[in-house]
Design a protein around this motif. Structure first.
Motif, PDB file in Angstrom:
ATOM      1  N   SER A  21      42.993  35.325  46.769  1.00  0.00           N
ATOM      2  CA  SER A  21      42.928  36.710  47.226  1.00  0.00           C
ATOM      3  C   SER A  21      41.681  36.907  48.071  1.00  0.00           C
ATOM      4  O   SER A  21      40.695  36.183  47.921  1.00  0.00           O
ATOM      5  CB  SER A  21      42.935  37.689  46.057  1.00  0.00           C
ATOM      6  OG  SER A  21      41.762  37.536  45.282  1.00  0.00           O
ATOM      7  N   ASP A  55      53.394  43.457  58.941  1.00  0.00           N
ATOM      8  CA  ASP A  55      53.628  42.318  58.050  1.00  0.00           C
ATOM      9  C   ASP A  55      54.319  41.156  58.762  1.00  0.00           C
ATOM     10  O   ASP A  55      55.135  40.443  58.159  1.00  0.00           O
ATOM     11  CB  ASP A  55      54.408  42.750  56.809  1.00  0.00           C
ATOM     12  CG  ASP A  55      53.564  43.617  55.888  1.00  0.00           C
ATOM     13  OD1 ASP A  55      54.140  44.306  55.031  1.00  0.00           O
ATOM     14  OD2 ASP A  55      52.325  43.611  56.035  1.00  0.00           O
ATOM     15  N   THR A  57      54.257  37.530  59.934  1.00  0.00           N
ATOM     16  CA  THR A  57      53.536  36.378  59.402  1.00  0.00           C
ATOM     17  C   THR A  57      53.730  35.143  60.264  1.00  0.00           C
ATOM     18  O   THR A  57      54.705  35.022  61.005  1.00  0.00           O
ATOM     19  CB  THR A  57      53.991  36.065  57.969  1.00  0.00           C
ATOM     20  OG1 THR A  57      55.404  35.811  57.961  1.00  0.00           O
ATOM     21  CG2 THR A  57      53.678  37.224  57.026  1.00  0.00           C
ATOM     22  N   SER A  70      50.655  37.637  51.910  1.00  0.00           N
ATOM     23  CA  SER A  70      51.053  39.031  51.775  1.00  0.00           C
ATOM     24  C   SER A  70      49.791  39.891  51.801  1.00  0.00           C
ATOM     25  O   SER A  70      48.677  39.368  51.669  1.00  0.00           O
ATOM     26  CB  SER A  70      51.829  39.256  50.477  1.00  0.00           C
ATOM     27  OG  SER A  70      51.042  38.914  49.355  1.00  0.00           O
ATOM     28  N   ARG A  71      49.984  41.189  51.960  1.00  0.00           N
ATOM     29  CA  ARG A  71      48.809  42.035  52.036  1.00  0.00           C
ATOM     30  C   ARG A  71      49.108  43.444  51.530  1.00  0.00           C
ATOM     31  O   ARG A  71      50.257  43.871  51.458  1.00  0.00           O
ATOM     32  CB  ARG A  71      48.312  42.119  53.468  1.00  0.00           C
ATOM     33  CG  ARG A  71      49.229  42.902  54.405  1.00  0.00           C
ATOM     34  CD  ARG A  71      48.586  43.107  55.747  1.00  0.00           C
ATOM     35  NE  ARG A  71      49.360  44.049  56.556  1.00  0.00           N
ATOM     36  CZ  ARG A  71      48.886  44.663  57.612  1.00  0.00           C
ATOM     37  NH1 ARG A  71      47.645  44.450  58.011  1.00  0.00           N
ATOM     38  NH2 ARG A  71      49.634  45.509  58.296  1.00  0.00           N
ATOM     39  N   ASP A  72      48.027  44.136  51.162  1.00  0.00           N
ATOM     40  CA  ASP A  72      48.042  45.555  50.882  1.00  0.00           C
ATOM     41  C   ASP A  72      47.130  46.191  51.934  1.00  0.00           C
ATOM     42  O   ASP A  72      45.906  46.132  51.810  1.00  0.00           O
ATOM     43  CB  ASP A  72      47.533  45.819  49.457  1.00  0.00           C
ATOM     44  CG  ASP A  72      47.600  47.288  49.080  1.00  0.00           C
ATOM     45  OD1 ASP A  72      47.536  48.155  49.978  1.00  0.00           O
ATOM     46  OD2 ASP A  72      47.687  47.571  47.878  1.00  0.00           O
ATOM     47  N   ASN A  76      43.095  46.777  52.242  1.00  0.00           N
ATOM     48  CA  ASN A  76      42.509  45.721  53.088  1.00  0.00           C
ATOM     49  C   ASN A  76      42.388  44.408  52.309  1.00  0.00           C
ATOM     50  O   ASN A  76      41.350  43.724  52.355  1.00  0.00           O
ATOM     51  CB  ASN A  76      41.144  46.147  53.625  1.00  0.00           C
ATOM     52  CG  ASN A  76      41.236  47.349  54.534  1.00  0.00           C
ATOM     53  OD1 ASN A  76      42.116  47.436  55.396  1.00  0.00           O
ATOM     54  ND2 ASN A  76      40.334  48.303  54.334  1.00  0.00           N
ATOM     55  N   THR A  77      43.427  44.078  51.595  1.00  0.00           N
ATOM     56  CA  THR A  77      43.437  42.889  50.753  1.00  0.00           C
ATOM     57  C   THR A  77      44.620  42.002  51.130  1.00  0.00           C
ATOM     58  O   THR A  77      45.712  42.509  51.418  1.00  0.00           O
ATOM     59  CB  THR A  77      43.530  43.273  49.270  1.00  0.00           C
ATOM     60  OG1 THR A  77      42.376  44.054  48.927  1.00  0.00           O
ATOM     61  CG2 THR A  77      43.574  42.043  48.381  1.00  0.00           C
ATOM     62  N   VAL A  78      44.386  40.711  51.135  1.00  0.00           N
ATOM     63  CA  VAL A  78      45.432  39.751  51.452  1.00  0.00           C
ATOM     64  C   VAL A  78      45.461  38.675  50.371  1.00  0.00           C
ATOM     65  O   VAL A  78      44.430  38.350  49.777  1.00  0.00           O
ATOM     66  CB  VAL A  78      45.201  39.130  52.851  1.00  0.00           C
ATOM     67  CG1 VAL A  78      43.933  38.308  52.887  1.00  0.00           C
ATOM     68  CG2 VAL A  78      46.385  38.305  53.292  1.00  0.00           C
ATOM     69  N   TRP A  79      46.661  38.173  50.114  1.00  0.00           N
ATOM     70  CA  TRP A  79      46.841  37.119  49.118  1.00  0.00           C
ATOM     71  C   TRP A  79      47.526  35.917  49.766  1.00  0.00           C
ATOM     72  O   TRP A  79      48.288  36.081  50.737  1.00  0.00           O
ATOM     73  CB  TRP A  79      47.730  37.604  47.965  1.00  0.00           C
ATOM     74  CG  TRP A  79      47.131  38.687  47.163  1.00  0.00           C
ATOM     75  CD1 TRP A  79      46.318  38.565  46.063  1.00  0.00           C
ATOM     76  CD2 TRP A  79      47.291  40.086  47.362  1.00  0.00           C
ATOM     77  NE1 TRP A  79      45.962  39.802  45.588  1.00  0.00           N
ATOM     78  CE2 TRP A  79      46.559  40.765  46.371  1.00  0.00           C
ATOM     79  CE3 TRP A  79      47.993  40.859  48.295  1.00  0.00           C
ATOM     80  CZ2 TRP A  79      46.494  42.144  46.266  1.00  0.00           C
ATOM     81  CZ3 TRP A  79      47.929  42.236  48.219  1.00  0.00           C
ATOM     82  CH2 TRP A  79      47.190  42.870  47.205  1.00  0.00           C
ATOM     83  N   CYS A  95      38.966  32.924  54.263  1.00  0.00           N
ATOM     84  CA  CYS A  95      39.645  34.145  54.687  1.00  0.00           C
ATOM     85  C   CYS A  95      39.045  34.595  56.026  1.00  0.00           C
ATOM     86  O   CYS A  95      37.836  34.470  56.245  1.00  0.00           O
ATOM     87  CB  CYS A  95      39.448  35.220  53.624  1.00  0.00           C
ATOM     88  SG  CYS A  95      40.231  36.796  54.005  1.00  0.00           S
TER      89      CYS A  95
END
Length: 118
Positions: A21, A55, A57, A70-72, A76-79, A95
């Motif tokens: 993350s 989204d 990719t 994936s992201r929120d 401002n978070t990506v996994w 990252c």
């Protein structure tokens, strides 16, 4: 200024899964690409996966079908979900956030080690 904080690296056996993350904070006022790169002792830093607004990719051929980004956007978070890990996935994973505009700049996290070994 933007800060990126990564987490989730570690030692895992071949065939297993791991999730990384990355949370971005600071002055984020424009659209951006966010993604993961990796660097091993043998190779230069290479793109692993990217996610864009909407989204959209993109994956390197070496991880396509095994890794999912994936992201929120609100957070401002990506996994990076990594499945079926192989020893050749061993690397430091970084990252990256790259502004599309009008804000400019690109930022890197500190890196997190992923080791795939039995």
């Amino acid at each position: 200024q933007v800060q990126l904080v990564e987490s989730g690296g570690g030692l895992v056996q071949p065939g297993k899964s791991l999730t990384l993350s990355c949370a971005a904070s600071g002055r984020i006022e424009s659209h951006y690409l966010m993604g993961w790169y990796r660097q091993s002792l043998e190779n230069q830093r290479e793109m692993v996966a990217l996610i864009a607004p909407g989204d959209i990719t993109n994956y390197s051929d070496s991880v396509k079908g095994r890794f999912t980004i994936s992201r929120d956007a609100a957070k401002n978070t990506v996994w990076l979900q990594m499945n079926s890990l192989k020893p050749e996935d061993t690397a430091v994973y970084y990252c990256n956030l790259h502004f599309i505009g009008p804000q400019v700049g690109a930022y890197w996290g500190q890196g997190t080690q992923v080791t795939v070994s039995s």
